[in-house]
Scaffold this motif. Structure first.
Motif, PDB file in Angstrom:
ATOM      1  N   SER A   1       7.926   0.205   0.829  1.00  8.70           N
ATOM      2  CA  SER A   1       6.438   0.114   0.487  1.00  8.70           C
ATOM      3  C   SER A   1       5.488   0.605   1.493  1.00  8.70           C
ATOM      4  O   SER A   1       4.938   1.534   1.107  1.00  8.70           O
ATOM      5  CB  SER A   1       6.092  -1.143  -0.079  1.00  8.70           C
ATOM      6  OG  SER A   1       4.850  -1.209  -0.645  1.00  8.70           O
ATOM      7  N   ARG A   2       5.884   0.439   2.742  1.00  7.59           N
ATOM      8  CA  ARG A   2       4.813   0.621   3.751  1.00  7.59           C
ATOM      9  C   ARG A   2       5.134   1.997   4.290  1.00  7.59           C
ATOM     10  O   ARG A   2       4.252   2.903   4.397  1.00  7.59           O
ATOM     11  CB  ARG A   2       4.976  -0.076   4.980  1.00  7.59           C
ATOM     12  CG  ARG A   2       4.011   0.182   5.978  1.00  7.59           C
ATOM     13  CD  ARG A   2       2.476  -0.052   5.631  1.00  7.59           C
ATOM     14  NE  ARG A   2       2.244  -1.335   5.439  1.00  7.59           N
ATOM     15  CZ  ARG A   2       0.817  -1.904   5.117  1.00  7.59           C
ATOM     16  NH1 ARG A   2       0.163  -1.150   4.949  1.00  7.59           N
ATOM     17  NH2 ARG A   2       0.967  -3.224   4.869  1.00  7.59           N
ATOM     18  N   ARG A   3       6.323   2.542   3.982  1.00 13.31           N
ATOM     19  CA  ARG A   3       6.588   4.095   4.167  1.00 13.31           C
ATOM     20  C   ARG A   3       6.147   4.973   3.103  1.00 13.31           C
ATOM     21  O   ARG A   3       5.213   6.122   3.487  1.00 13.31           O
ATOM     22  CB  ARG A   3       8.308   4.377   4.088  1.00 13.31           C
ATOM     23  CG  ARG A   3       9.023   3.806   5.228  1.00 13.31           C
ATOM     24  CD  ARG A   3      10.522   4.167   5.258  1.00 13.31           C
ATOM     25  NE  ARG A   3      10.861   5.618   4.743  1.00 13.31           N
ATOM     26  CZ  ARG A   3      11.258   5.823   3.547  1.00 13.31           C
ATOM     27  NH1 ARG A   3      11.601   4.986   2.733  1.00 13.31           N
ATOM     28  NH2 ARG A   3      11.809   7.168   3.602  1.00 13.31           N
ATOM     29  N   TYR A   4       5.998   4.677   1.808  1.00 12.01           N
ATOM     30  CA  TYR A   4       5.247   5.411   1.014  1.00 12.01           C
ATOM     31  C   TYR A   4       3.789   5.352   1.112  1.00 12.01           C
ATOM     32  O   TYR A   4       2.851   6.315   0.799  1.00 12.01           O
ATOM     33  CB  TYR A   4       5.644   4.891  -0.462  1.00 12.01           C
ATOM     34  CG  TYR A   4       6.894   5.569  -0.945  1.00 12.01           C
ATOM     35  CD1 TYR A   4       7.123   6.601  -1.625  1.00 12.01           C
ATOM     36  CD2 TYR A   4       8.165   4.977  -0.561  1.00 12.01           C
ATOM     37  CE1 TYR A   4       8.288   7.229  -2.232  1.00 12.01           C
ATOM     38  CE2 TYR A   4       9.417   5.696  -0.946  1.00 12.01           C
ATOM     39  CZ  TYR A   4       9.216   6.571  -1.802  1.00 12.01           C
ATOM     40  OH  TYR A   4      10.547   7.039  -2.154  1.00 12.01           O
ATOM     41  N   ARG A   5       3.135   4.014   1.603  1.00 15.35           N
ATOM     42  CA  ARG A   5       1.826   3.859   1.782  1.00 15.35           C
ATOM     43  C   ARG A   5       1.352   4.744   2.964  1.00 15.35           C
ATOM     44  O   ARG A   5       0.402   5.445   2.749  1.00 15.35           O
ATOM     45  CB  ARG A   5       1.443   2.433   1.934  1.00 15.35           C
ATOM     46  CG  ARG A   5       1.538   1.687   0.723  1.00 15.35           C
ATOM     47  CD  ARG A   5       1.009   0.290   1.082  1.00 15.35           C
ATOM     48  NE  ARG A   5      -0.443   0.272   1.371  1.00 15.35           N
ATOM     49  CZ  ARG A   5      -0.889  -0.973   1.522  1.00 15.35           C
ATOM     50  NH1 ARG A   5      -0.293  -1.996   1.493  1.00 15.35           N
ATOM     51  NH2 ARG A   5      -2.250  -0.822   1.795  1.00 15.35           N
ATOM     52  N   LEU A   6       2.178   4.971   4.085  1.00 14.77           N
ATOM     53  CA  LEU A   6       1.914   5.698   5.001  1.00 14.77           C
ATOM     54  C   LEU A   6       1.885   7.233   4.594  1.00 14.77           C
ATOM     55  O   LEU A   6       0.959   8.097   4.780  1.00 14.77           O
ATOM     56  CB  LEU A   6       2.807   5.713   6.075  1.00 14.77           C
ATOM     57  CG  LEU A   6       2.739   6.550   7.435  1.00 14.77           C
ATOM     58  CD1 LEU A   6       1.221   6.393   7.838  1.00 14.77           C
ATOM     59  CD2 LEU A   6       3.759   6.153   8.293  1.00 14.77           C
TER      60      LEU A   6
END
Length: 431
Positions: A204-209
């Motif tokens: 999830s954090r990869r996509y938010r970044l």
């Protein structure tokens, strides 16, 4: 901005991992902070609109410099009448050229206001740029934290699996109850669930970044480590940097705009003059004469009293807001600085006191358990202490960098002082 990280060998030994796999910066598909920030600057949706807004502000300056155009007037009188004025017999033709002359430096005031509004656009862009970079850095740090938590969770599973193997050997020898085996398995299942949750959070954090540059993530991980804590500048230096920050400079720009609007209103309150020159032709007498004209409106009262008062109040409001904001930001900066110093002490205490004690307790408990001198609950308690100490270290390091980011947001400057510890080196590319 670039961050270079080094991971302490002691922590690697504490969690049971070799040092070699942590040469992160050279791995393929590992995104660096410099790359993330460059992508944000190039593709952030908000930043893409500012070049057009700056062009609009430049066009407004060009328009503000335009002077009033001259006017050409043609008048034909005494035509199509009766008697001597039948047809064009008595026609009078007037041809005149007039020009408005602006008084009160109206053009200069318009230019001054347009330049202030252009500067406001540049200030807004700089604030938006800093905010976009800060958001990217925050997502980057959160992803880095999750990656280290994944390593921490994997280390817990590795130790618990080793403990389960040892317990099963004792169970086969008839010296351990089945309930103890189930207790270890239950803890192992919980650790695996925690690892699965962390892996999901990483995705999830990869996509938010990557959303910061409007693209799907094309990287598997980010490079770096949280153990490098830079030394902080003295509070006095940070306070000085704050006074020159874009946030406070924007209030200065707003005050100048309010002052320019007031000056333009005062200039517009002064009437302009108009002169004209021309020729007049009388067909009846076959005479030609010169026409001269001059006009000046009589402003017996102030035409803009309410607007003038409102703009004066706005100027005073901007000054008050600047002062309040400067005081508030100064207190917030001091709070962040003190919090960072406290977090540094917390990280040092965990790293040099808590974690070594937890590691020693685990080793002693495991050795006693293998010799039959300590029960399983004591070993599991020691494992929990070590696991909690490892997580506390990661969370404290992460909180340090996130608080440091807030400090950089306030001052608009990276923290780049040298330290005897491994440090974060930050390079800011001017665009």
């Amino acid at each position: 901005m670039r961050m270079t990280f080094m991971l302490p060998a002691f922590w690697l030994a504490a969690v049971g991992y070799p040092a070699a796999p942590f040469a992160l910066a050279a791995e393929p598909q590992a995104l660096t902070l410099t790359q993330a920030l460059q992508r944000t600057l190039q593709h952030d949706a908000t930043l893409q609109a500012f070049p057009y807004q700056l062009r609009m502000a430049e066009a407004a300056q060009l328009q503000a410099a335009v002077r009033p155009s001259p006017e050409l007037a043609v008048t034909l009188e005494n035509v199509a009448g009766s008697g001597d004025s039948r047809g064009l017999s008595g026609a009078e033709l007037s041809l005149s050229l007039s020009q408005q002359i602006e008084l009160g430096q109206k053009r200069e005031r318009r230019l001054e206001l347009a330049q202030g509004q252009s500067q406001l656009q540049r200030d807004n862009y700089e604030l938006a740029r800093l905010e976009a970079l800060a958001n990217t850095t925050e997502h980057y740090l959160q992803l880095l934290r999750l990656q280290q938590l994944r390593q921490w969770a994997a280390a817990n599973i590795s130790r618990e699996q080793a403990l389960l193997n040892t317990a099963q050997l004792r169970s086969n020898a008839g010296t351990l109850l089945d309930a103890d085996i189930s207790r270890i398995k239950l803890r192992l299942v919980r650790s695996k669930i925690t690892l699965a949750d962390i892996n999901q959070a990483i995705e999830s954090r990869r996509y938010r970044l990557a959303a910061g540059w409007n693209a799907a993530p094309d990287f598997a991980r980010v490079s770096g480590d949280l153990a490098a804590l830079p030394q902080l500048p003295p509070l006095s230096i940070l306070q000085s940097q704050l006074q020159h920050s874009t946030t406070l400079q924007r209030y200065v720009t707003l005050q100048r705009i309010a002052q320019s609007q007031l000056r333009l209103t005062e200039a517009n309150s002064q009437a302009d003059i108009r002169w004209s020159v021309g020729l007049k032709r009388n067909e009846a007498t076959n005479d030609t004469s010169l026409l001269l004209g001059f006009s000046l409106p009589l402003n017996l009262t102030d035409p803009n009293p309410g607007q003038r008062r409102a703009q004066l109040a706005e100027q005073q409001l901007m000054a008050m807001q600047q002062q309040l904001s400067a005081t508030q930001l100064s207190l917030l900066l001091q709070q962040q600085w003190l919090a960072l110093e406290q977090l540094r002490g917390t990280v040092q205490a965990i790293d040099t006191l808590l974690l070594p004690e937890a590691m020693q307790l685990r080793q002693l408990s495991l050795s006693g358990y293998q010799q039959g001198q300590i029960d399983l609950l004591s070993v599991l308690s020691a494992e929990e202490e070590l696991a909690q100490a490892g997580r506390d270290l990661i969370e404290s390091q992460s909180n340090f960098h996130l608080n440091l980011l807030q400090l950089e947001r306030l001052t608009g400057q990276p923290i780049t002082l040298n330290s005897t510890e491994p440090v974060i080196t930050a390079e800011k590319n001017n665009d």
